[in-house]
Design a protein around this motif. Structure first.
Motif, short mmCIF file in Angstrom:
data_model
loop_
_atom_site.label_atom_id
_atom_site.label_comp_id
_atom_site.label_asym_id
_atom_site.label_seq_id
_atom_site.Cartn_x
_atom_site.Cartn_y
_atom_site.Cartn_z
N PHE A 317 -3.58 -0.10 -0.26
CA PHE A 317 -3.89 0.23 -1.06
C PHE A 317 -5.69 -0.15 -0.97
O PHE A 317 -6.71 0.29 -1.94
N SER A 318 -6.29 -0.31 0.56
CA SER A 318 -7.19 -0.66 1.29
C SER A 318 -7.90 0.37 1.12
O SER A 318 -7.31 2.44 0.84
N PHE A 319 -9.27 1.42 1.26
CA PHE A 319 -10.50 2.69 1.36
C PHE A 319 -9.31 2.90 2.92
O PHE A 319 -9.35 2.15 3.76
N ILE A 320 -9.84 4.81 2.59
CA ILE A 320 -9.73 5.63 3.46
C ILE A 320 -10.50 5.26 4.71
O ILE A 320 -11.87 5.70 3.68
N ALA A 321 -10.61 4.85 5.50
CA ALA A 321 -11.88 4.36 6.60
C ALA A 321 -11.68 5.08 7.97
O ALA A 321 -11.45 5.24 8.16
N GLU A 322 -12.62 4.63 8.20
CA GLU A 322 -13.16 5.90 9.84
C GLU A 322 -12.07 5.14 10.56
O GLU A 322 -11.17 6.04 11.62
N ASP A 323 -12.36 3.36 10.44
CA ASP A 323 -10.48 3.37 11.88
C ASP A 323 -9.67 3.89 11.30
O ASP A 323 -8.86 4.39 12.12
N SER A 345 -9.63 11.11 -0.67
CA SER A 345 -10.26 10.46 -1.53
C SER A 345 -10.68 9.01 -1.04
O SER A 345 -10.13 8.69 -0.55
N ALA A 346 -11.10 7.83 -2.17
CA ALA A 346 -10.48 6.69 -1.92
C ALA A 346 -9.84 6.49 -1.34
O ALA A 346 -9.68 5.64 0.43
#
Ligand code: ASP
Ligand code: MG
Length: 416
Positions: A317-323, A345-346
């Motif tokens: 459930f961490s954010f969707i980020a660049e990595d 989304s987040a």
């Protein structure tokens, strides 16, 4: 020198070949390259052969006979029974037979091109002989010796410099008529390749580009570029003139009238592209070229069927980020999945792609090692260029919207 491309629908039967002959006969002494697709649905039929062959499944022989019979029945209508063309076509079928008698390799895409490319070889031989018998002086050119590509089988990329220098040597006579195949080429070591489904338009554009042709014409079974596909929209409007830019947008969103890669080579050399009705050759059709002033368009509808929506979430459930994103894209590229729409989304990233199951399921399988992945199949993706409220309602009424996106000129809906 002009390029005329005839698609599978224009040569789906003997009547089509006769009609093509009428169109081409008007161009004697004008310098013309005819680019031809496989007859009717023969590429699909060869795809079935390839599938049965690679999987070692029964039914290959029947399919082979069906394809052979399809071509022979057209030939029987066009030629005397002792015509040379029967022998030539028999040789090609023997080649296909020899290939499928051997054990397939592990490289599916390589096997695909080796078999599926023959559709264009067959059609070009038949049309060449018919034109010749009907008083058109012309030369048959083997595209496998001209269009040189890398070895990305099923979606080969053009070796532009090599292709240009060979083409300039082969198509030297600017008053002559030539016939060659769309869709196919070969690697520098002479292994057959294909340029992606519906790639004959692209072949026409490649030749136009390397030979600096005066124009390219795609002869089709529609009056020109329409504002929707007449197969699902009953009241379409023909668009007489559009810019390269708009045509690229339409092709990108999935308008099937032109193969997406076709526009760029033509635009780069400012070569006009005509889309004209094969059954009404006197009609003007659509011209795609450099347009100075903005043209106003009716809403243009594009539908892509058989879409899959894949939603990807980090397991913790961490954010969707660049990595995460770069990992997701690396795998999309690895499985050569074409993303038609994306949204994030987040904690979730969604993509919409063509539901090519052999690629999608491998992709999902691998993604599930690291992410939670959900998917929905059997969806339709609609794009409306130059949309208005009425146009939107026409599309979405009565449907469930799974995703939507709007920009100034384009509205897109993923529907069930
Ligand atoms: N015959 C090929 C296909 O059906 C190429 C083409 O028609 O443009 O995909
Ligand atoms: Mg075709």
């Amino acid at each position: 020198m002009k390029i005329y491309k005839f698609g599978g629908a224009s040569v789906k039967d003997a009547e089509g070949v006769r009609n093509l002959t009428k169109i081409v006969s008007k161009e004697k002494n004008n310098g013309l390259i005819i680019v031809i697709s496989a007859m009717g649905k023969m590429t699909n039929a060869l795809e079935s052969i390839e599938n049965l062959y690679v999987k070692g499944m029964p039914g290959l022989e029947e399919k082979f006979v069906e394809i052979k019979e399809f071509h022979e029945s057209i030939m029987r209508e066009l030629f005397n029974s002792d015509a040379e063309v029967f022998e030539k076509i028999a040789q090609v079928f023997q080649e296909i037979k020899n290939l499928t008698d051997k054990k397939p390799s592990m490289n599916r895409d390589f096997e695909y091109d080796k078999i599926v490319h023959f559709g264009e070889v067959l059609s070009s031989i038949i049309v060449f002989h018919y034109l010749k018998e009907n008083g058109v002086t012309l030369q048959w050119v083997d595209a496998r010796e001209v269009i040189r590509t890398d070895s990305t089988y099923r979606e080969a990329r053009i070796e532009w410099d090599t292709t240009a220098s060979i083409a300039q040597e082969v198509f030297t006579d600017r008053q002559a008529i030539y016939i060659t195949q769309g869709f196919i080429g070969s690697t520098l070591s002479n292994i057959p390749t294909t340029l992606g489904r519906e790639g004959s338009d692209y072949s026409a554009a490649i030749l136009a580009y390397v030979l600096k042709a005066e124009s390219t014409t795609i002869w089709k079974d529609v009056p020109g570029i329409l504002n929707a596909d007449p197969r699902w929209c009953p009241d379409t409007i023909k668009i007489s003139e559009i810019s390269y830019r708009e045509a690229i947008e339409l092709a990108y969103y999935g308008a099937q009238v032109i193969h997406p890669k076709t526009m760029k080579p033509l635009q780069n050399k400012n070569i006009p592209l005509y889309v004209r009705p094969f059954s009404n050759p006197e009609e003007a059709g659509t011209i795609i070229h450099e347009v100075k002033d903005e043209i106003s368009f009716p809403p243009i509808y594009i539908r892509k069927d058989n879409q899959v929506l894949i939603s990807i979430q980090p397991k913790d459930f961490s954010f969707i980020a660049e990595d995460n994103l770069s990992e997701i894209f690396a795998r999309l590229a690895k499985y050569r999945i074409k993303v038609n729409l994306m949204q994030n989304s987040a904690i979730s990233f969604s993509i919409v792609a063509d539901n090519d199951e052999s690629r999608i399921f491998y992709f999902i399988g691998e993604m599930r090692n690291d992410f939670r992945v959900l998917y929905n199949q059997h969806l339709e993706l609609y794009t409306i260029r130059h949309y208005n409220e009425e146009a939107i309602n026409k599309i979405i009424t009565g449907k469930e919207i799974l995703l939507q996106q709007k920009s100034r000129r384009t509205a897109r809906f993923l529907l069930r």
